[in-house]
Design a protein around this motif. Sequence first.
Motif, PDB file in Angstrom:
ATOM      1  N   SER A 174      75.602  54.205  18.190  1.00 39.14           N
ATOM      2  CA  SER A 174      76.596  55.276  18.098  1.00 39.14           C
ATOM      3  C   SER A 174      77.976  54.790  18.525  1.00 39.14           C
ATOM      4  O   SER A 174      78.986  55.153  17.916  1.00 39.14           O
ATOM      5  N   TRP A 175      78.033  53.959  19.568  1.00 34.98           N
ATOM      6  CA  TRP A 175      79.306  53.415  20.033  1.00 34.98           C
ATOM      7  C   TRP A 175      79.931  52.533  18.961  1.00 34.98           C
ATOM      8  O   TRP A 175      81.137  52.603  18.704  1.00 34.98           O
ATOM      9  N   THR A 176      79.103  51.723  18.322  1.00 33.97           N
ATOM     10  CA  THR A 176      79.597  50.850  17.252  1.00 33.97           C
ATOM     11  C   THR A 176      80.180  51.682  16.112  1.00 33.97           C
ATOM     12  O   THR A 176      81.266  51.394  15.605  1.00 33.97           O
ATOM     13  N   GLU A 177      79.474  52.733  15.731  1.00 33.73           N
ATOM     14  CA  GLU A 177      79.954  53.616  14.658  1.00 33.73           C
ATOM     15  C   GLU A 177      81.231  54.336  15.069  1.00 33.73           C
ATOM     16  O   GLU A 177      82.166  54.458  14.267  1.00 33.73           O
ATOM     17  N   LEU A 233      73.890  61.557  21.056  1.00 31.82           N
ATOM     18  CA  LEU A 233      73.288  61.125  22.319  1.00 31.82           C
ATOM     19  C   LEU A 233      72.722  62.281  23.138  1.00 31.82           C
ATOM     20  O   LEU A 233      71.977  62.044  24.098  1.00 31.82           O
ATOM     21  N   ARG A 234      73.056  63.492  22.751  1.00 34.56           N
ATOM     22  CA  ARG A 234      72.613  64.664  23.502  1.00 34.56           C
ATOM     23  C   ARG A 234      71.085  64.694  23.584  1.00 34.56           C
ATOM     24  O   ARG A 234      70.399  64.411  22.615  1.00 34.56           O
ATOM     25  N   ASP A 235      70.600  65.002  24.728  1.00 29.65           N
ATOM     26  CA  ASP A 235      69.166  65.169  24.981  1.00 29.65           C
ATOM     27  C   ASP A 235      68.360  63.876  24.898  1.00 29.65           C
ATOM     28  O   ASP A 235      67.132  63.923  24.859  1.00 29.65           O
ATOM     29  N   LEU A 280      69.237  52.640  23.042  1.00 32.40           N
ATOM     30  CA  LEU A 280      69.277  52.194  21.650  1.00 32.40           C
ATOM     31  C   LEU A 280      70.264  53.012  20.824  1.00 32.40           C
ATOM     32  O   LEU A 280      71.049  52.462  20.050  1.00 32.40           O
ATOM     33  N   ALA A 281      70.220  54.317  20.983  1.00 33.95           N
ATOM     34  CA  ALA A 281      71.113  55.190  20.209  1.00 33.95           C
ATOM     35  C   ALA A 281      72.561  55.010  20.641  1.00 33.95           C
ATOM     36  O   ALA A 281      73.472  55.048  19.804  1.00 33.95           O
ATOM     37  N   GLU A 282      72.797  54.811  21.928  1.00 31.16           N
ATOM     38  CA  GLU A 282      74.169  54.692  22.415  1.00 31.16           C
ATOM     39  C   GLU A 282      74.848  53.459  21.836  1.00 31.16           C
ATOM     40  O   GLU A 282      76.005  53.527  21.412  1.00 31.16           O
TER      41      GLU A 282
END
Length: 66
Positions: free
Chosen positions: A44-47, A29-31, A39-41
Amino acid sequence: MTTTAPDLAQLRELEDGTRRAWMAYSERLRDLDGEEYELAEHQSWTELQAELRRLERRRASLLAAT
């Protein structure tokens, strides 16, 4: 029963795995910002949650064996 040395080593590895999972989540999630972050969060949270559940099952298995 007491925990044996190999069990302690495995538990430490699981703790390291937990730290690595959180670090990977943060790194992904950096940057990022805005919609890209949103979308990435979510992914990433699911993973992260799946990995933390896997580690917790392994931890419970080790503790149940002692």
